[in-house]
Enzyme design. Sequence first.
Site, PDB file in Angstrom:
ATOM      1  N   ARG A 114      -8.295  -1.394  -6.395  1.00 58.49           N
ATOM      2  CA  ARG A 114      -7.049  -2.112  -6.659  1.00 58.49           C
ATOM      3  C   ARG A 114      -7.358  -3.597  -6.670  1.00 58.49           C
ATOM      4  O   ARG A 114      -7.973  -4.109  -5.741  1.00 58.49           O
ATOM      5  CB  ARG A 114      -5.944  -1.736  -5.664  1.00 58.49           C
ATOM      6  N   HIS A 131      -2.423  -4.569  -0.987  1.00 65.08           N
ATOM      7  CA  HIS A 131      -1.997  -3.199  -0.670  1.00 65.08           C
ATOM      8  C   HIS A 131      -0.531  -3.016  -1.047  1.00 65.08           C
ATOM      9  O   HIS A 131      -0.158  -2.052  -1.710  1.00 65.08           O
ATOM     10  CB  HIS A 131      -2.211  -2.935   0.816  1.00 65.08           C
ATOM     11  N   TYR A 136      -8.894  -9.754   4.520  1.00 62.86           N
ATOM     12  CA  TYR A 136      -9.914  -8.749   4.842  1.00 62.86           C
ATOM     13  C   TYR A 136     -10.956  -8.517   3.762  1.00 62.86           C
ATOM     14  O   TYR A 136     -11.849  -7.702   3.931  1.00 62.86           O
ATOM     15  CB  TYR A 136      -9.248  -7.423   5.222  1.00 62.86           C
TER      16      TYR A 136
HETATM   17  C1  LIG Z   1       0.778   8.884   8.707  1.00 65.52           C
HETATM   18  C2  LIG Z   1       0.753   7.466   8.226  1.00 65.52           C
HETATM   19  N1  LIG Z   1       0.062   6.551   8.917  1.00 65.52           N
HETATM   20  C3  LIG Z   1       0.048   5.260   8.530  1.00 65.52           C
HETATM   21  C4  LIG Z   1       0.728   4.857   7.405  1.00 65.52           C
HETATM   22  C5  LIG Z   1       0.725   3.380   6.979  1.00 65.52           C
HETATM   23  N2  LIG Z   1      -0.038   3.210   5.728  1.00 65.52           N
HETATM   24  C6  LIG Z   1       0.575   3.157   4.543  1.00 65.52           C
HETATM   25  S1  LIG Z   1      -0.519   3.097   3.275  1.00 65.52           S
HETATM   26  C7  LIG Z   1      -1.843   3.127   4.318  1.00 65.52           C
HETATM   27  C8  LIG Z   1      -3.242   3.118   3.752  1.00 65.52           C
HETATM   28  C9  LIG Z   1      -3.493   4.250   2.804  1.00 65.52           C
HETATM   29  O1  LIG Z   1      -4.783   4.167   2.265  1.00 65.52           O
HETATM   30  P1  LIG Z   1      -5.274   5.138   1.113  1.00 65.52           P
HETATM   31  O2  LIG Z   1      -5.034   6.550   1.478  1.00 65.52           O
HETATM   32  O3  LIG Z   1      -6.674   4.764   0.793  1.00 65.52           O
HETATM   33  O4  LIG Z   1      -4.330   4.830  -0.137  1.00 65.52           O
HETATM   34  P2  LIG Z   1      -4.135   3.461  -0.910  1.00 65.52           P
HETATM   35  O5  LIG Z   1      -3.085   2.695  -0.206  1.00 65.52           O
HETATM   36  O6  LIG Z   1      -5.452   2.768  -0.965  1.00 65.52           O
HETATM   37  O7  LIG Z   1      -3.656   3.871  -2.259  1.00 65.52           O
HETATM   38  C10 LIG Z   1      -1.422   3.163   5.640  1.00 65.52           C
HETATM   39  C11 LIG Z   1      -2.309   3.150   6.802  1.00 65.52           C
HETATM   40  C12 LIG Z   1       1.439   5.845   6.704  1.00 65.52           C
HETATM   41  N3  LIG Z   1       2.128   5.558   5.603  1.00 65.52           N
HETATM   42  N4  LIG Z   1       1.426   7.135   7.127  1.00 65.52           N
END
Ligand SMILES: Cc1ncc(C[n+]2csc(CCOP(=O)(O)OP(=O)(O)O)c2C)c(N)n1
Lengths: 331, 331, 356, 356
Positions: free
Chosen positions: C252, C256, C265
């Site tokens: 990306r 985020h 970061y």
């Molecule tokens: C169970 C849970 N824990 C924490 C979060 C907070 N959170 C939202 S997105 C994210 C990161 C997700 O990373 P990834 O799976 O790599 O997807 P990306 O955002 O990179 O598309 C986090 C920690 C959440 N939504 N659900």
Amino acid sequence: MSTAVKTNTLTLVQAVTDGMRTMLREHDDVLVLGEDVGVNGGVFRATDGLQSEFGETRVMDTPLSEAGFTGAAIGMAVNGLRPVVEIQFLGFVYPAYEQIMTHASRIRARTMGHYSVPMVIRAPYGAGVRAPEIHSDSIEALFTHMPGIKVVCPSSPYDAKGLLVASIEDPDPVIFLEPMKSYRSSREEVPEDKYTVKIGKGKRVMEGDDVSIFAWGAMVPVAEKAAKEMTEQGVTCDVIDLRTLYPLDKDLIAESVQKTGRTVILHEAHRTGGVGSEIQSIINDTSFLYQKAPVEYVTGFDTPVPFFAYEDHYLPTSNRVVQAIQKVINF
Amino acid sequence: MSTAVKTNTLTLVQAVTDGMRTMLREHDDVLVLGEDVGVNGGVFRATDGLQSEFGETRVMDTPLSEAGFTGAAIGMAVNGLRPVVEIQFLGFVYPAYEQIMTHASRIRARTMGHYSVPMVIRAPYGAGVRAPEIHSDSIEALFTHMPGIKVVCPSSPYDAKGLLVASIEDPDPVIFLEPMKSYRSSREEVPEDKYTVKIGKGKRVMEGDDVSIFAWGAMVPVAEKAAKEMTEQGVTCDVIDLRTLYPLDKDLIAESVQKTGRTVILHEAHRTGGVGSEIQSIINDTSFLYQKAPVEYVTGFDTPVPFFAYEDHYLPTSNRVVQAIQKVINF
Amino acid sequence: MENQFPMKQWIDEEGNVVSEEFQKNVTEDLVKQIYRQLVRIRSFDRKCISLQRQGRIGTYAPFEGQEGAQVGSAYALKDNDWMYPTYRDHGATMTFGHSLKNILAYWNGRNEACVPPEGRHIFPPAVPIATQLPHAAGTAFAEKRKGTENAVICYFGDGATSEGDFHEGMNMASVLQAPVVYFNQNNSFAISVPISKQMRSKTIAQKALSYDMPSVRVDGNDVFAVYFETQKALDRARKGEGPSLIEAVTWRYGAHTTADDPTKYRDQKESDTRREKGDPILRVELYMKKHGLYDEAWIEKMKEEVSSEIDQAIEEMEAMPKANPEDLFDYVFEKPTWTIEEQKKAYFASLERGGM
Amino acid sequence: MENQFPMKQWIDEEGNVVSEEFQKNVTEDLVKQIYRQLVRIRSFDRKCISLQRQGRIGTYAPFEGQEGAQVGSAYALKDNDWMYPTYRDHGATMTFGHSLKNILAYWNGRNEACVPPEGRHIFPPAVPIATQLPHAAGTAFAEKRKGTENAVICYFGDGATSEGDFHEGMNMASVLQAPVVYFNQNNSFAISVPISKQMRSKTIAQKALSYDMPSVRVDGNDVFAVYFETQKALDRARKGEGPSLIEAVTWRYGAHTTADDPTKYRDQKESDTRREKGDPILRVELYMKKHGLYDEAWIEKMKEEVSSEIDQAIEEMEAMPKANPEDLFDYVFEKPTWTIEEQKKAYFASLERGGM
Ligand SMILES: Cc1ncc(C[n+]2csc(CCOP(=O)(O)OP(=O)(O)O)c2C)c(N)n1
Ligand SMILES: Cc1ncc(C[n+]2csc(CCOP(=O)(O)OP(=O)(O)O)c2C)c(N)n1
Ligand SMILES: [Mg+2]
Ligand SMILES: [Mg+2]
């Protein structure tokens, strides 16, 4: 010769950081762990600067694995460390629920005190910041019905630091709820040094004789606003910030209700099964004959915490509190 | 010319089996899934004979994966099936808590009715059968504080079948709690054909004027025993089996308390945050002025449900209920 | 392990075809349709960021950089298939036919986004990470049981692989031999957490070995490679050969979400570099130029169409009536319980007595 | 995959040495000590079943058939290591030095089992399946942080691999490079569910590939192979080389617990066959006979010792004072909350007023 206490003007979230920093400095065994708590300093900046001060082995980014890192923290606590775990939003604690329920809260009882879990689970919670769904859940009651764990919820910067320090020092697990909406809504003088606020004690934030209002977290200012409005109408309210949700401050609840005889309970969690019913149960046990009117509730509904376009409807307002006060007065 | 209803004499657990069989026969979309529900017929034999009658694609053994199979069942329900999921013991539901809380209970609300989850989660629960630790948890309240889900708990064979059929037919998710201790403790005539018992309605199991006793599940016979003892002392009790814990039968609660003015609440879950406080809250809302004494609670303690050598101390007894009745009478 | 899962490509970063495998399937029409989708979703994404800045929508999760993975995978679906997206996959849901207005409404705190267009099976975006994987297994199993040839695609990120539900979903799907394609977008970050802190393994594809499930690692910025590999996996699913895992390696460019500051970061120069070399749209353009498909007039016209489609969606979203508090109460159960009825009544009465 | 994880053996089912690898480490003393443990835990297990039948203890989980896996692994530990057992691993905890009396008390519904002997780190048996895997990662990490060379062993079954906590624990341990050995006893059943319905993979060892974690598949009924492989994994852990997974393939002869009827779901003849060919104790006996170590007088004496040790533990357990209801209240928190204090007071008052 008086020694001036050195203070800083901090927001609630800064006071939380300060509480962790204080304890990280004092005890090498204190660790902070969770998602994005390291270089990013947490999505709310609650751990800002901690990794650079204490290093990666004290302030650790974990995998996206609430059960994994909460479970690991239990294993650390059992083996002498004092982990402070951050759940990014309280609505994401569910995957860790089994670890907390079947282990963190029970190990002392199961082992007759041989093992214990001096761990703190911090989590921002509550609605009102236009966050996406699930981010705004208010589920205190899922922990107050879990023997072996304490539940703490500050509403002010001073209490936030003092209660967090007390929680980290507590020999048993503590769920530490941080009202997101209050993170930056006000500032207060917070002592630079270490101090504690006692777990299990509420605080009277406004003094009054006619109605008792019980609240915590982001609902405390709502209660105060309503109480101020009522003062103009000649009705004075005893506004109690409960601060700890398990164990509740029974004495303060009883004292206040025995004075006023009228009660309004305010919380943003769903009405059914909320901590409010527990306050009522204490009133029943301690102050039955003092009650002049049924308890009025101003709470979230028995609906999921909604998408944010609806959250102003979901969240209790001072207006609804005023109406509840009038109702108990006019009963 | 009267048509005799064909009945069988069944235990509660047999009535549960009968309820599933009835619905498996009626609807091809009904599925039963969970750990050991297939050839083994469940650890309590609740699914005995179902796989041999309906085959492996209707009655499915799943991996040891509560989140996995509950989550999969949600995906099935969204796509037209009606899964009946067995959690082997309620104390093992925690790993599925996130799936139930953030999905099963919310999908209808999130999608404004576009998707829904007609699913039943069955689970044996409660103490008193000398099971190992965690097997005896009584955590109704963790589901009554979860908007979007109903919670049902039969205490008799007749109600068990009728409520289970109603739960499977319900368009929304239902947690169906089966009191383990009552699985085989008594038998009753149960109609062979399909019938339903309405969700949300309690039942008066003994009629009386002096004290209301509210109970459910395995506590109903305890309440009855106490009430019978009191009859000998000239005190008559209105014993209410609530049967559904969300939504509670407000009208029946109010009616009974408005008659007696005195209340004893009985449950084996921990006192703080239990469903008992919710009953009290309904009394507050509906019957404040009728109350002649504070509500008395006879409940489990704020301790983990203990190892079984201690469970007779933990579990409410008719003796403790008698003392509570005397207390509200003598207030 | 990395050697066991080489990164599949059809065109390289200069738009040169590096594999003969799918040559015969690449028609002019396919290239143009896919290119159109890429441009469309990127325009939408950028528009959303500016709407968020103007306070016209709430926090927004951008996907710029990941368009190849989202379009390539979603374009491989058939009408009756099911999609389980995350909060970052509205590029995929748009490609599959979701309503732009509804997607905008989602980021404006409205439930309407969760209602897919008539006849389209699109589940609400998964917010609790990885919870959608078990759902997808169950939904796919239900299709199998009905005897259809419909399949399910389920999106998730690199961070999601650390959750228990990733594992339980994958295992359930493999045991049920459910017709589902687990589509991972590995953008190397879960908010601020780099993949090296998320897992010790160097690939996500290898995680399928636990389940004896076929898997492949593909260049997620090569929309065609993604498209063809997704098609292969979907075909296997339709034929009763069970689930698959696809790891689409991508990036990306931006934050985020709009609430995040990526410079905290990571060095955002990396995003610039990746934009210059390997961007999923640029790559298709280079390919089109090499093959005489880069028709500027058509592109101009297409961009106008896309832009007015988006503008119209914004207008429609902004013309939506205000959030109706009745909606809060009316969809919790099919038939509201007395608790909800009473609370609704009391709430509306309180509104009458003095506003919110 | 099975080829990648061949089943390691040191002695075959006839007690013949089939691998030279560990020859030099097998002393007479080791053989006898291990044999003694095997006999000891089997005697205990059988005794427990008969105690359960007599109603002298509650539901009991037998491990007969799995002694090789439990003794081999536990014997490899050093005094300061940690053990995370399940409800079926009291063969391992006994080997590591747990108190027999306390283990008996566990099956009699008493917390005392959860208190290990002074200086021994034995966690209470995991009842909620797989929850112990993350704990073990954390406890091991704490040892690493203290700079010790202590390691952790964590037991779990084939069924446990389906839980999210298996995955999250393995991933946490690998990311933390924690000194822990995950020791799986694959007895092919999770209560009634055969491994073929539990997972599609043919081995459990391969699940370590997801985490780039070393793993090995070992004949769990070959106590020496288990012992040596566990030692290797523990050595890696002590040297800072991180976690490992061991799959010990074994079989339980009897019921899942005394509340279970295995004939409902499997042909118990299979257990008889396995008992005759490949039994972990029989195998050691055959080995001993071949190598002149089968000293009948010593065995006789050893069995007597073991038997009186067990009898004494039973006596002690049965002489325990009755479960004290105060214990219910006094260990929930270090300092009881008022809620617990009041409830305790009220309960004891009610006892005085009229018994339970
Ligand atoms: C169970 C849970 N824990 C924490 C979060 C907070 N959170 C939202 S997105 C994210 C990161 C997700 O990373 P990834 O799976 O790599 O997807 P990306 O955002 O990179 O598309 C986090 C920690 C959440 N939504 N659900
Ligand atoms: C979370 C959870 N779900 C269900 C159970 C009930 N249960 C107890 S043992 C068991 C089977 C475990 O199988 P496996 O992991 O292979 O270990 P084994 O019993 O064969 O030693 C089940 C399902 C449980 N204890 N915990
Ligand atoms: Mg990512
Ligand atoms: Mg097993």
